[in-house]
Structure formats: structure tokens, C-alpha cells
Motif scaffolding. Sequence first.
Motif, PDB file in Angstrom:
ATOM      1  N   ALA A 108      -5.357  11.143  -5.777  1.00  0.00           N
ATOM      2  CA  ALA A 108      -4.776  10.060  -6.575  1.00  0.00           C
ATOM      3  C   ALA A 108      -4.127   9.006  -5.682  1.00  0.00           C
ATOM      4  O   ALA A 108      -4.183   7.802  -5.982  1.00  0.00           O
ATOM      5  CB  ALA A 108      -3.748  10.631  -7.559  1.00  0.00           C
ATOM      6  N   LEU A 109      -3.499   9.454  -4.589  1.00  0.00           N
ATOM      7  CA  LEU A 109      -2.864   8.520  -3.651  1.00  0.00           C
ATOM      8  C   LEU A 109      -3.851   7.461  -3.184  1.00  0.00           C
ATOM      9  O   LEU A 109      -3.570   6.259  -3.239  1.00  0.00           O
ATOM     10  CB  LEU A 109      -2.303   9.308  -2.464  1.00  0.00           C
ATOM     11  N   TRP A 110      -5.035   7.905  -2.728  1.00  0.00           N
ATOM     12  CA  TRP A 110      -6.003   6.953  -2.186  1.00  0.00           C
ATOM     13  C   TRP A 110      -6.715   6.172  -3.277  1.00  0.00           C
ATOM     14  O   TRP A 110      -6.997   4.972  -3.115  1.00  0.00           O
ATOM     15  CB  TRP A 110      -7.008   7.691  -1.294  1.00  0.00           C
ATOM     16  N   LEU A 111      -7.014   6.798  -4.390  1.00  0.00           N
ATOM     17  CA  LEU A 111      -7.661   6.073  -5.482  1.00  0.00           C
ATOM     18  C   LEU A 111      -6.758   4.967  -6.026  1.00  0.00           C
ATOM     19  O   LEU A 111      -7.236   3.931  -6.482  1.00  0.00           O
ATOM     20  CB  LEU A 111      -8.048   7.041  -6.604  1.00  0.00           C
ATOM     21  N   GLY A 112      -5.459   5.187  -5.953  1.00  0.00           N
ATOM     22  CA  GLY A 112      -4.518   4.208  -6.473  1.00  0.00           C
ATOM     23  C   GLY A 112      -4.137   3.113  -5.499  1.00  0.00           C
ATOM     24  O   GLY A 112      -3.520   2.115  -5.898  1.00  0.00           O
ATOM     25  N   SER A 113      -4.490   3.272  -4.228  1.00  0.00           N
ATOM     26  CA  SER A 113      -4.009   2.301  -3.229  1.00  0.00           C
ATOM     27  C   SER A 113      -5.083   1.813  -2.267  1.00  0.00           C
ATOM     28  O   SER A 113      -4.800   0.988  -1.402  1.00  0.00           O
ATOM     29  CB  SER A 113      -2.876   2.941  -2.413  1.00  0.00           C
ATOM     30  N   TYR A 114      -6.313   2.283  -2.413  1.00  0.00           N
ATOM     31  CA  TYR A 114      -7.322   2.016  -1.400  1.00  0.00           C
ATOM     32  C   TYR A 114      -7.638   0.529  -1.191  1.00  0.00           C
ATOM     33  O   TYR A 114      -7.828   0.101  -0.049  1.00  0.00           O
ATOM     34  CB  TYR A 114      -8.611   2.784  -1.714  1.00  0.00           C
ATOM     35  N   PRO A 115      -7.715  -0.295  -2.226  1.00  0.00           N
ATOM     36  CA  PRO A 115      -7.965  -1.726  -1.982  1.00  0.00           C
ATOM     37  C   PRO A 115      -6.931  -2.363  -1.047  1.00  0.00           C
ATOM     38  O   PRO A 115      -7.284  -3.221  -0.225  1.00  0.00           O
ATOM     39  CB  PRO A 115      -7.919  -2.344  -3.384  1.00  0.00           C
ATOM     40  N   PHE A 116      -5.679  -1.964  -1.168  1.00  0.00           N
ATOM     41  CA  PHE A 116      -4.657  -2.464  -0.246  1.00  0.00           C
ATOM     42  C   PHE A 116      -4.967  -2.029   1.190  1.00  0.00           C
ATOM     43  O   PHE A 116      -4.770  -2.794   2.132  1.00  0.00           O
ATOM     44  CB  PHE A 116      -3.273  -1.951  -0.643  1.00  0.00           C
ATOM     45  N   ASP A 117      -5.463  -0.795   1.338  1.00  0.00           N
ATOM     46  CA  ASP A 117      -5.769  -0.286   2.664  1.00  0.00           C
ATOM     47  C   ASP A 117      -6.923  -1.063   3.293  1.00  0.00           C
ATOM     48  O   ASP A 117      -6.916  -1.321   4.499  1.00  0.00           O
ATOM     49  CB  ASP A 117      -6.120   1.205   2.584  1.00  0.00           C
ATOM     50  N   VAL A 118      -7.911  -1.435   2.486  1.00  0.00           N
ATOM     51  CA  VAL A 118      -9.037  -2.220   2.999  1.00  0.00           C
ATOM     52  C   VAL A 118      -8.554  -3.567   3.515  1.00  0.00           C
ATOM     53  O   VAL A 118      -8.918  -3.999   4.616  1.00  0.00           O
ATOM     54  CB  VAL A 118     -10.105  -2.410   1.903  1.00  0.00           C
TER      55      VAL A 118
ATOM     56  N   ARG B 260       0.829  -1.210   0.000  1.00  0.00           N
ATOM     57  CA  ARG B 260       0.000   0.000   0.000  1.00  0.00           C
ATOM     58  C   ARG B 260       0.861   1.256   0.000  1.00  0.00           C
ATOM     59  O   ARG B 260       0.620   2.196  -0.775  1.00  0.00           O
ATOM     60  CB  ARG B 260      -0.918   0.029   1.226  1.00  0.00           C
ATOM     61  N   GLU B 261       1.862   1.295   0.870  1.00  0.00           N
ATOM     62  CA  GLU B 261       2.699   2.488   0.977  1.00  0.00           C
ATOM     63  C   GLU B 261       3.491   2.734  -0.305  1.00  0.00           C
ATOM     64  O   GLU B 261       3.639   3.875  -0.747  1.00  0.00           O
ATOM     65  CB  GLU B 261       3.655   2.344   2.166  1.00  0.00           C
ATOM     66  N   ALA B 262       4.030   1.661  -0.896  1.00  0.00           N
ATOM     67  CA  ALA B 262       4.789   1.820  -2.135  1.00  0.00           C
ATOM     68  C   ALA B 262       3.907   2.356  -3.250  1.00  0.00           C
ATOM     69  O   ALA B 262       4.274   3.314  -3.950  1.00  0.00           O
ATOM     70  CB  ALA B 262       5.414   0.478  -2.532  1.00  0.00           C
ATOM     71  N   GLN B 263       2.734   1.768  -3.408  1.00  0.00           N
ATOM     72  CA  GLN B 263       1.804   2.234  -4.436  1.00  0.00           C
ATOM     73  C   GLN B 263       1.298   3.635  -4.131  1.00  0.00           C
ATOM     74  O   GLN B 263       1.258   4.503  -5.014  1.00  0.00           O
ATOM     75  CB  GLN B 263       0.625   1.257  -4.542  1.00  0.00           C
ATOM     76  N   ALA B 264       0.927   3.877  -2.885  1.00  0.00           N
ATOM     77  CA  ALA B 264       0.346   5.167  -2.510  1.00  0.00           C
ATOM     78  C   ALA B 264       1.309   6.313  -2.746  1.00  0.00           C
ATOM     79  O   ALA B 264       0.964   7.318  -3.398  1.00  0.00           O
ATOM     80  CB  ALA B 264      -0.087   5.133  -1.039  1.00  0.00           C
ATOM     81  N   TYR B 265       2.536   6.175  -2.239  1.00  0.00           N
ATOM     82  CA  TYR B 265       3.471   7.290  -2.346  1.00  0.00           C
ATOM     83  C   TYR B 265       4.141   7.346  -3.711  1.00  0.00           C
ATOM     84  O   TYR B 265       4.593   8.415  -4.136  1.00  0.00           O
ATOM     85  CB  TYR B 265       4.480   7.243  -1.198  1.00  0.00           C
ATOM     86  N   GLY B 266       4.181   6.218  -4.424  1.00  0.00           N
ATOM     87  CA  GLY B 266       4.596   6.267  -5.816  1.00  0.00           C
ATOM     88  C   GLY B 266       3.639   7.122  -6.625  1.00  0.00           C
ATOM     89  O   GLY B 266       4.043   8.012  -7.386  1.00  0.00           O
ATOM     90  N   VAL B 267       2.340   6.878  -6.440  1.00  0.00           N
ATOM     91  CA  VAL B 267       1.308   7.657  -7.141  1.00  0.00           C
ATOM     92  C   VAL B 267       1.283   9.094  -6.645  1.00  0.00           C
ATOM     93  O   VAL B 267       1.118  10.035  -7.440  1.00  0.00           O
ATOM     94  CB  VAL B 267      -0.067   6.986  -6.943  1.00  0.00           C
ATOM     95  N   TRP B 268       1.449   9.297  -5.338  1.00  0.00           N
ATOM     96  CA  TRP B 268       1.385  10.642  -4.747  1.00  0.00           C
ATOM     97  C   TRP B 268       2.434  11.563  -5.351  1.00  0.00           C
ATOM     98  O   TRP B 268       2.120  12.639  -5.881  1.00  0.00           O
ATOM     99  CB  TRP B 268       1.581  10.523  -3.245  1.00  0.00           C
ATOM    100  N   PHE B 269       3.696  11.141  -5.277  1.00  0.00           N
ATOM    101  CA  PHE B 269       4.775  11.983  -5.796  1.00  0.00           C
ATOM    102  C   PHE B 269       4.738  12.068  -7.313  1.00  0.00           C
ATOM    103  O   PHE B 269       5.001  13.137  -7.885  1.00  0.00           O
ATOM    104  CB  PHE B 269       6.126  11.458  -5.321  1.00  0.00           C
TER     105      PHE B 269
END
Length: 388
Positions: free
Chosen positions: A304-314, A259-268
Motif C-alpha cells: 500500500a505504501l508504494w501504490l499510494g506514493s509511487y508517482p511522487f517517487d517517479v 512522497r514520504e508524508a503520503q507513503a508513511y501515512g498510508v504505511w502506518f
Amino acid sequence: MSDANVDAGGLKRTVKDLFAGAAGGIAQVLLAYVLDFGLNRLALDIVKVRLQTTSQYSSALDGASHILKNEGPLAFYKGTLTPLVGIGACVSRVQSSFQSCHCHVRFPMGGFMSDQFNYAFPLHPLPASCVSCIKYVQKASLLLLLPFSHRIGLLHQVSIQFGAFHYARRRFETSNAARSHPINSPTLSYSQYYAAGAFAGIANSIISGPIEHVRIRLQTQPHGAHRLYSGPIDCVRKLAAHEGVLAGLYRGEIVTILREAQAYGVWFLSFEYLMNADAKRNKIKRNEIPQWKVATYGGLAGEALWLGSYPFDVVKSKMQSDGFGSNKRYASMRDCFAQTWRGEGVRGFWKGIGPTLLRAMPVSAGTFAVYVSIHGFVTFMDCGTDRQ
């Protein structure tokens, strides 16, 4: 340019990144606090977790109403002390970032926010003005965050995110230059921006994994006399007693890393793309982009951060709220994904996305706006030394 000068320049840039990241973290802490207070009826964080881990609420508003009615207003702040658990570990991560630049900063136990700022740089001492800047932000952080001490851990996580991202970014820049990579704007490819962001997320996951696990346990435990944990320390102790530190406290760490890798990859990546596109479209330098646009792009990056990583967060929330022993529902991350898909379909991976997006945009906008402003100011002043 000599290796010594290169190392010294890298060290100064790292200090700037950590300083500006800490300022961005302060902004995120204050904005998050205001949102949590002002939008308490939506119970943005605890309702998100409840929606992810149970099926008893029809919507975010329904969940917030039930929590308020059955558990009282203080229930909205369950788990808010848990970031304090990660302060010591966060400091250690900052130390390791400095070590990668051939220096070592010692933060004495209990003296991180004090006058005791011991430093020893065997190769390249920091200018005295830089040390003064760091001391100043420490004292300012303490004064600003005393009323919001439950979020201090978030401050350090943001500093780690920006520090790790820009460390990786400079590594890519150095590699590109060594390979005669065409120096255009941006210097990095967008896949490299994503990779640098993912690196920052992985560095952050070491801290965020156990902190969020404890917070989720406190948010999802029974209310009143039947509660399982008296507080964050008691929760840490019992989780470690159940399955040990790695299997207990770090449960769900693999999906946290993803989740963190995807989230912050998308964020930055999103932020850098929007900034570079604006500069190219208007034929201006990035530092000439108006502050309101920086904040807007930062806010969009947060979405974009959450849209790209939210399933992992669930899946992470489900695993970290799961029982122990015979009460354990999910054998692994893969099993949790499979059960969620079979039982709830696609919608099961997006429960609670509404309050999450509502909170994400202003917090992310403030974080980037403050970071860019402070980083630009520190670069201009250069802490009394030559400019970068």
C-alpha cells in the motif's frame, strides 16, 4: 498523576519505540540485503530508477539484462554506500526526539556504536537497565551490520520512522483524552493514524532526500571512463558545488517530503487498520494476534505504501537525475509532473512499479514483525522498571 511521572513515562515509551524501531531496521537491512543478493538478476533498486528516468528498457528484466551485459554485475550495487552519508544527521534527528521529551542524549562523534554512551537527563534519568539495553543494541547492530555497512543509514531511518510515528500518536492520544474523546479501539481515528504516519515521513525526509539523491546520481551516471562521480563523497561535493547545498544536494526535496508524508501515512494507516480489524473481528487483543498475521499485515502495508506514493517517487527520481544549467530539463516539480504527463501519460508515473512491489512486501513484513515482537518484549520486561 504528576507532570514528572507523565514526562518520565513518555521518555520510557520513546526509548522503547526507538529500540524496537532499531530492531525493525536491522530486520529491514538484512531482508533487503538478502533480496538484493538473491534477486540480483532483477536488479530491484537500480532497475527501478533506470526505468523511471529513461525509456531505453522495455521491462525490468530487459533493464537488468542490459545493465549486466554492458556494465557488469557490480553495477547492481551502484550507490549502496550512500546511506553512510546520513548517519550523523540521523543521530541528530534521534537527539531532537529525546529533547522533545525534556531530555538530552549526547552521542560523541565517532562513538555512536561504542562503549561511550554519555547521557544526561536533567529531569528524569533513564534507569541503568535501559541504558544497558541501548548499549547492547548498539554493539549488536555493529556486529550484525559490519558485512552490510552500506545499509546502516537505512537502520537509522527506520528508527526515526517508528519513533516519530509513536511520538505523534501519543500526542493525539493526549489531545483526545483532554477533549473527552471517546476511548474506543483504536484510540486514534484513522485520519489521525495517517497524520501521525505523515509526520514520521516528513521527519524522515530530511535524511532520505539527500541520501537518495546521491544514490540516484551514482545509479544513473555513465559507466566506465565517462562516469561523473568517483563515489558518494565526490558526488556530494560536486552537487553542492553546482547549485549549493539546498538547491544542489537537496534537489527534489519538496516532492520527497510529499512522497514520504503520503507513503508513511498510508504505511502506518494500513497496518493499524488491518491489526485493529483483526482484533475486532476475532474479539482478541492486538498482542494476541499471531506473528504470521502481523507479518502478513506488514507486508500488505508495504504494498500500500508504494501504490499510494509511487508517482511522487517517479517525479523525484526524474528531478534528481536531471542535468544542470543548460542541460536541465525540469524547472520545478510541477513542470516535471506536466512533462511526464504530456510525454508518457499515466503509464509514465508507474514505470518500475513491478520490481518495487516485489521487494516491498517481504521487507515491510519483516520490519513490522520484528518491531511488534521487540516492542512487546521490551514492554513486558519494561527494562527492569514498572510496566507501561
